[in-house]
Design a protein around this motif. Structure first.
Motif, mmCIF file in Angstrom:
data_model
loop_
_atom_site.group_PDB
_atom_site.id
_atom_site.type_symbol
_atom_site.label_atom_id
_atom_site.label_comp_id
_atom_site.label_asym_id
_atom_site.label_seq_id
_atom_site.Cartn_x
_atom_site.Cartn_y
_atom_site.Cartn_z
ATOM 1 N N VAL A 87 -10.311 -3.370 -0.593
ATOM 2 C CA VAL A 87 -8.938 -3.375 -0.094
ATOM 3 C C VAL A 87 -8.073 -2.673 -1.132
ATOM 4 O O VAL A 87 -8.040 -3.072 -2.297
ATOM 5 C CB VAL A 87 -8.429 -4.816 0.119
ATOM 6 C CG1 VAL A 87 -6.949 -4.810 0.490
ATOM 7 C CG2 VAL A 87 -9.251 -5.525 1.197
ATOM 8 N N LYS A 125 -11.423 -5.738 6.451
ATOM 9 C CA LYS A 125 -10.506 -5.665 7.594
ATOM 10 C C LYS A 125 -9.921 -7.037 7.916
ATOM 11 O O LYS A 125 -8.757 -7.151 8.337
ATOM 12 C CB LYS A 125 -11.221 -5.068 8.805
ATOM 13 C CG LYS A 125 -11.631 -3.611 8.613
ATOM 14 C CD LYS A 125 -12.331 -3.061 9.828
ATOM 15 C CE LYS A 125 -12.640 -1.581 9.675
ATOM 16 N NZ LYS A 125 -13.527 -1.294 8.551
ATOM 17 N N SER A 165 0.824 -1.209 0.000
ATOM 18 C CA SER A 165 0.000 0.000 0.000
ATOM 19 C C SER A 165 0.857 1.258 0.000
ATOM 20 O O SER A 165 0.329 2.359 0.147
ATOM 21 C CB SER A 165 -0.924 0.011 1.228
ATOM 22 O OG SER A 165 -0.167 0.008 2.419
ATOM 23 N N ILE A 173 -7.137 -7.539 5.497
ATOM 24 C CA ILE A 173 -5.961 -6.756 5.898
ATOM 25 C C ILE A 173 -5.175 -7.495 6.983
ATOM 26 O O ILE A 173 -3.946 -7.597 6.927
ATOM 27 C CB ILE A 173 -6.389 -5.368 6.418
ATOM 28 C CG1 ILE A 173 -7.128 -4.587 5.346
ATOM 29 C CG2 ILE A 173 -5.179 -4.596 6.926
ATOM 30 C CD1 ILE A 173 -6.345 -4.319 4.107
ATOM 31 N N CYS A 199 -4.330 -1.652 2.640
ATOM 32 C CA CYS A 199 -5.203 -0.690 3.310
ATOM 33 C C CYS A 199 -6.664 -1.043 3.063
ATOM 34 O O CYS A 199 -7.045 -1.373 1.936
ATOM 35 C CB CYS A 199 -4.963 0.718 2.785
ATOM 36 S SG CYS A 199 -3.413 1.458 3.300
#
Length: 430
Positions: free
Chosen positions: A395, A370, A37, A373, A384
């Motif tokens: 994402v 999430k 990222s 991630i 991210c």
């Protein structure tokens, strides 16, 4: 005394970063993480690039700070000249600040000043989009179309919805508003009341690298010109080569009245942001009407400007615009393959150049991005989360602009392992 736990988020679960080189970060235990990222889309030329480090070291030994009201400094002068050479057409001035939030605050102040100076003080409404993210300072947050960024405790600072700020929302299931939806909002407010329209040419943290339709962007440019409205392009994430061109709005052949950017301008080596201002705006604000006070203590400091000059040199000398475009196609293809491999988990990919996103399939739990991630971190990959709802939950995948095809292969492999862990299966079994 207030306990620290009530004011500082608990970060004990995060690994401790010890050092970084190129596209990799290493923690205190010696584990490596591929920075997929680019920090938060700011480490555009990778970590510890020797050209940038040398420029910073040289500047440290010469001059680190003077205030812009007391002295000029050569790094800032050179940076301004370089920015004007790559800025959108008719850009006439550069204003410096420390972050994207501050750059957007500056843009809003300039828009209101422009309207006031030309005798249109009744123009007090700002149109922006949901989803969008424009910063965490008060004015920038007030035009942000991202409910999860807003805290009810600060609402008194932000102004009332449908008062001096209007959010344009796409129809359910769509990620970005169409020109018809913009037109409806503009007519609903009344063009004569609108000071500025703020747009992300390529969406970031709220929409998951969802680009605005080219025809919509061009329509906005025409309508703002025809109605005396300032067009502000927020390119805090997408600027400085991230999309394979200097600016995401270049893909629409649109030159806004004001363009804001940050993050990638110094590659994450220090803090700096810019507000690029067109001649239309500067001409209205210039003497004899009088200047307005902009800027901050650290604005255009020599150290930050030296770092930015070095980053621009790396982008130019290493041909990173064309590399971002070329390698971005490889990344998009790899992400599309992963969408096909995990159809129950992922719907599609979106993005331009090396600013891409994987979108979560409708019906998946709201926290799926999430969970991806977290699983990616376990597989040595930093990504991210993005999105504000089912249509945009995603994402972000955005490695440095100097990524190689081999690095994209490695990123895709680590991401494949991540998605396998999250889905509990592979290929058509997902």
């Amino acid at each position: 005394m207030i306990p620290a736990s009530t004011t500082v988020p608990n970060r004990t679960a995060l690994p401790v970063a010890a050092w970084a080189q190129g596209p990799y970060i290493y923690d205190a235990d010696g584990n490596d993480y591929l920075d997929g990222s680019s920090g938060v889309l700011n480490v555009n030329v990778g970590h510890s690039h020797p050209t940038v480090l040398q420029a910073i070291e040289d500047q440290l030994g010469q001059l680190t700070f003077v205030h812009r009201t007391q002295f000029r400094n050569d790094p800032a002068r050179r940076l301004t000249e370089r920015l004007l050479s790559i800025a959108p057409a008719e850009t006439a001035a550069v204003e410096y600040s420390n972050s994207g939030s501050e750059a957007n605050e500056c843009a809003l102040r300039l828009a209101f000043a422009y309207q006031h100076r030309r005798g249109a003080a009744q123009r007090t409404v700002i149109l922006s989009e949901e989803p969008s993210y424009h910063g965490m300072t008060a004015a920038a947050l007030s035009i942000t179309g991202s409910p999860n960024k807003r805290d009810p405790s600060v609402e008194p600072l932000l102004g009332q919805p449908n008062g001096n700020r209007v959010l344009v929302r796409p129809k359910p299931g769509r990620r970005r508003a169409t020109h018809e939806e913009w037109a409806q909002a503009l007519l609903g407010v009344g063009p004569s009341k609108v000071a500025a329209i703020v747009i992300e040419p390529l969406g970031g943290a709220s929409s998951g690298a969802a680009p605005i339709d080219v025809h919509t962007m061009q329509w906005l440019r025409r309508e703002t010109k025809n109605n005396g409205i300032v067009l502000i392009a927020d390119e805090v994430m997408s600027g400085f080569g991230r999309t394979g061109k200097w600016w995401a709005c270049d893909h629409s052949s649109v030159a806004p009245d004001i363009l804001t950017s940050g993050k990638g301008v110094t590659g994450g080596y220090t803090s700096l942001a810019v507000t690029l201002i067109s001649e239309t705006i500067t001409a209205a604000i210039a003497e004899p009407l009088g200047p307005i006070a902009l800027g901050h203590t650290m604005s255009a400091n020599p150290l930050a400007c030296a770092a930015a000059n070095a980053v621009l040199s790396v982008i130019e000398d290493e041909a990173l615009l064309s590399n971002a475009a070329r390698v971005g196609e490889l990344l998009a293809a790899a992400l599309t393959t992963l969408c096909d491999r995990y159809p129950a988990l992922l719907s599609d990919q979106s993005g331009i150049g090396l600013m891409q996103a994987l979108h979560i399939q409708a019906g998946q739990p709201a926290d799926t991005n999430k969970r991806i991630i977290a699983a990616a971190k376990e597989n040595g990959l930093v990504l991210c989360a993005a999105g504000i709802g089912e249509a945009t939950n995603s994402v972000l995948v955005a490695p440095p602009l100097n990524s190689t095809p081999e690095l994209i292969d490695e990123l895709a492999d680590r991401l494949d392992k991540t998605l396998s862990a999250v889905s509990g299966s592979r290929a058509g079994d997902a």
